[in-house]
Scaffold this active site. Structure first.
Site, PDB file in Angstrom:
ATOM      1  N   ASP A   1      42.681  50.880  70.449  1.00  0.00           N
ATOM      2  CA  ASP A   1      44.105  50.994  70.092  1.00  0.00           C
ATOM      3  C   ASP A   1      44.771  52.354  70.351  1.00  0.00           C
ATOM      4  O   ASP A   1      44.179  53.394  70.069  1.00  0.00           O
ATOM      5  CB  ASP A   1      44.299  50.780  68.582  1.00  0.00           C
ATOM      6  CG  ASP A   1      43.489  49.657  68.024  1.00  0.00           C
ATOM      7  OD1 ASP A   1      42.939  48.869  68.798  1.00  0.00           O
ATOM      8  OD2 ASP A   1      43.398  49.562  66.783  1.00  0.00           O
TER       9      ASP A   1
ATOM     10  N   GLU B   1      46.229  43.126  61.966  1.00  0.00           N
ATOM     11  CA  GLU B   1      45.849  44.523  62.196  1.00  0.00           C
ATOM     12  C   GLU B   1      47.055  45.291  62.756  1.00  0.00           C
ATOM     13  O   GLU B   1      48.032  44.691  63.215  1.00  0.00           O
ATOM     14  CB  GLU B   1      44.698  44.609  63.211  1.00  0.00           C
ATOM     15  CG  GLU B   1      43.409  43.950  62.741  1.00  0.00           C
ATOM     16  CD  GLU B   1      42.249  44.136  63.708  1.00  0.00           C
ATOM     17  OE1 GLU B   1      41.197  44.599  63.270  1.00  0.00           O
ATOM     18  OE2 GLU B   1      42.400  43.818  64.898  1.00  0.00           O
TER      19      GLU B   1
HETATM   20  C1  FRU Z   1      42.227  46.916  66.107  1.00  0.00           C
HETATM   21  C2  FRU Z   1      41.198  47.558  65.203  1.00  0.00           C
HETATM   22  C3  FRU Z   1      41.887  48.213  64.016  1.00  0.00           C
HETATM   23  C4  FRU Z   1      40.900  49.270  63.607  1.00  0.00           C
HETATM   24  C5  FRU Z   1      40.377  49.728  64.952  1.00  0.00           C
HETATM   25  C6  FRU Z   1      38.945  50.191  64.928  1.00  0.00           C
HETATM   26  O1  FRU Z   1      41.842  46.822  67.428  1.00  0.00           O
HETATM   27  O2  FRU Z   1      40.256  46.596  64.812  1.00  0.00           O
HETATM   28  O3  FRU Z   1      42.221  47.320  62.982  1.00  0.00           O
HETATM   29  O4  FRU Z   1      41.484  50.311  62.890  1.00  0.00           O
HETATM   30  O5  FRU Z   1      40.511  48.633  65.833  1.00  0.00           O
HETATM   31  O6  FRU Z   1      38.603  50.750  66.144  1.00  0.00           O
END
Ligand code: FRU
Length: 528
Positions: free
Chosen positions: A60, A241
């Site tokens: 992300d 998320e």
């Molecule tokens: C989304 C996620 C988030 C988390 C991150 C961990 O892709 O699962 O919710 O903070 O990636 O890398």
């Protein structure tokens, strides 16, 4: 005694992060080593004008803000492997969101945990008192993820913390009062805090994902947070998320609406993970959506965790964001060697009012156009069967802009095909009768690294009632971004042919496809 226990658990935590890290050390290449070679961006499958980490794993986008002429981009980063591991925040900056400079890692795991996703804001009025008004602090909000707690099944292993920078975003200091939002309800999925300033109540609002809903918190100073409300859809128990909340002006009016973005971990329109949004009102306490179910920001499989930049100057006025160009279904096995994952092109979001609802359109930021070389113009054309496009552009690094005259077009289906000499191909077919666009990457590469990747032909709804259909395609080695009718529909897809695609052709089945105009631009790379 308490102090000894705290010290012990701190050491355990750090060593857990380090253990996970060191297991993968042998294969590791560092950013410094990779960027020393002038050729690193020429590796097989490396995009030429999209952001990629120089080396190792990325997911992300995080902590994005604009400050003193620079767009900052942080991202979920594991510097010790090309698969996901204990998260850090990688860092890059750019003057135009297109040409990036890789910078040293911004945030490292610490005694509370590894650093999961979140945002950052420029605290112009120094409400946090962490800087001064002359030198405002930049405050990052993120989730501390405690692997030790997770393994011990403690359920409160995700907590929200902050870090601040007093030098414009390069050096970061973890706040001594972390976590600022503990996980008192012991929610296993409790993460990804993103903050926005709410002018009417003069408060910061933080939104985070709490399993199948989002929770809102308010604060006058970014350090003391009070829970104010939550928002979800009754009966929806998918994992949410990376939420984002922001006000946005309705195009061509003085009206403002609030948009809540949420990324969804499963059952996206074409399977796996995707980014969605709600349009509604936020009164400083509660978010009310205008609609019952969310809409999709992008119908393709490869735009996840899309979030926006903070502190874009008022004179600019745009709402700008970027997404992770992958999908958790296969992100960790895509065939790239020294690095993994790419960001989408940065996009401008526009809120457009329709007859009885609002829609969020997105288009590539205008700065993208600076990559264009001289266009080949094809003018008016009637396509029957297949026409290969010849011109001074490379089909694996090009932009196509075409307008189809839907009234004149008699073909049942028409479309575009990218192909290489091994006959691996990706096709985009528009089907009037079905009211859909189909994107088929099922034969786009020989190397079947993931069933989920090649299994299905993907689809998106298209409005064929208009007189014209505007199509913009942006191709960069291993990705295609499709923008229909000036961003009314986005479709992002990655692919991995054994050799680069070397031809682009136009298709029409059972009839003619009338094209008013077609321009193809060669696009320059950003890493030279
Ligand atoms: C989304 C996620 C988030 C988390 C991150 C961990 O892709 O699962 O919710 O903070 O990636 O890398």
């Amino acid at each position: 005694m308490n102090k000894i226990l705290l010290l012990l658990s701190t050491l355990l935590m750090i060593s857990a992060c380090q253990n996970e890290t060191s297991q993968k050390k042998d294969t590791v290449v560092t950013t410094q080593e990779v960027t020393k070679s002038a050729d690193y961006y020429k590796e097989k499958n490396r995009p030429q004008f999209h952001f990629t980490p120089a080396a190792n794993w990325m997911n992300d986008p995080n902590g994005m803000f604009y400050y003193e002429g620079k767009y900052h981009l942080f991202y979920q980063y594991f510097p010790d492997s090309t698969v996901w591991g204990p998260m850090h925040w990688g860092h890059a900056e750019s003057k135009d969101m297109i040409r990036w400079e890789h910078l040293p890692i911004g945030l490292y795991p610490d005694s509370i945990g590894c650093i999961f996703s979140g945002g950052a804001v420029v605290d112009i009025n120094n409400t946090s008192q962490l800087g001064t008004t002359e030198n405002p602090p930049i405050v990052a909000t993120f989730t501390h993820h405690d692997f030790v707690g997770e393994k011990a099944k403690s359920n409160d292993f995700q907590k929200q913390s902050i870090a601040y920078s007093l030098d414009g975003g390069y050096e970061w200091i973890k706040y001594k009062g972390n976590p600022v939002i503990p996980n008192t309800e012991k929610i296993k999925d409790f993460r990804d805090p993103k903050v926005v300033w709410h002018e009417p109540s003069q408060k910061w609002i933080l939104v985070l994902a709490a399993y199948d809903k989002v929770k809102f918190y308010a604060s006058p100073n970014l350090t003391d947070w009070e829970f104010i409300s939550d928002f979800g859809i009754k009966g929806d128990n998918r994992l949410w998320e990376c939420p984002d909340l922001f006000p946005i002006q309705v195009e061509g009016t003085d009206e403002y609406k609030w948009v809540l973005i949420v990324s969804i971990q499963k059952e996206a329109p074409n399977d796996g993970t995707a980014t969605s949004y709600f349009v509604g009102e936020f009164d400083g306490t509660t978010f009310k959506s205008d609609v019952k179910n969310q809409k999709w920001l992008d119908w393709g499989t490869d735009n996840y965790a899309f979030v926006t930049w903070n502190n874009i100057p008022k004179e600019d006025g745009r709402t700008l964001g970027i997404g992770w160009m992958s999908n958790w279904q296969y992100a960790q096995v895509v065939p790239t060697e020294t690095w993994r994952s790419t960001m989408t092109l940065p996009r401008e979001l526009r809120l457009v009012k329709g007859v009885n609802n609002y829609a969020l359109h997105s288009v590539p930021v205008k700065e993208f156009q600076t990559l264009r070389g001289e266009a080949t113009s094809f003018g008016q054309m009637n396509i029957t069967e297949e026409k290969v496009l010849e011109g001074s552009f490379s089909p694996s690094q090009a932009e196509l802009n075409l307008t189809v005259d839907l009234k004149q077009t008699t073909a049942n289906t028409f479309g575009i095909k990218l192909q290489n000499q091994l006959e691996e191909h990706l096709t985009i077919q528009f089907d009037k009768k079905a009211g859909k666009m189909f994107v088929d990457r099922t034969n786009s590469g020989k190397d079947k690294f993931s069933e989920a990747f090649y299994k299905n032909v993907h689809a998106a709804p298209i409005d064929f009632n208009k007189a014209k259909l505007d199509i913009q395609l942006i191709i960069d080695a291993t990705s295609i971004e499709i923008f229909i009718n000036n961003g009314a529909l986005n479709f992002t897809s990655i692919f991995f042919p054994s050799e680069k695609f070397s031809t682009i052709s136009l298709l029409a089945n059972n009839g003619t496809c009338t094209i008013d105009n077609l321009e193809v631009y060669p696009l320059n790379g950003i890493w030279q």
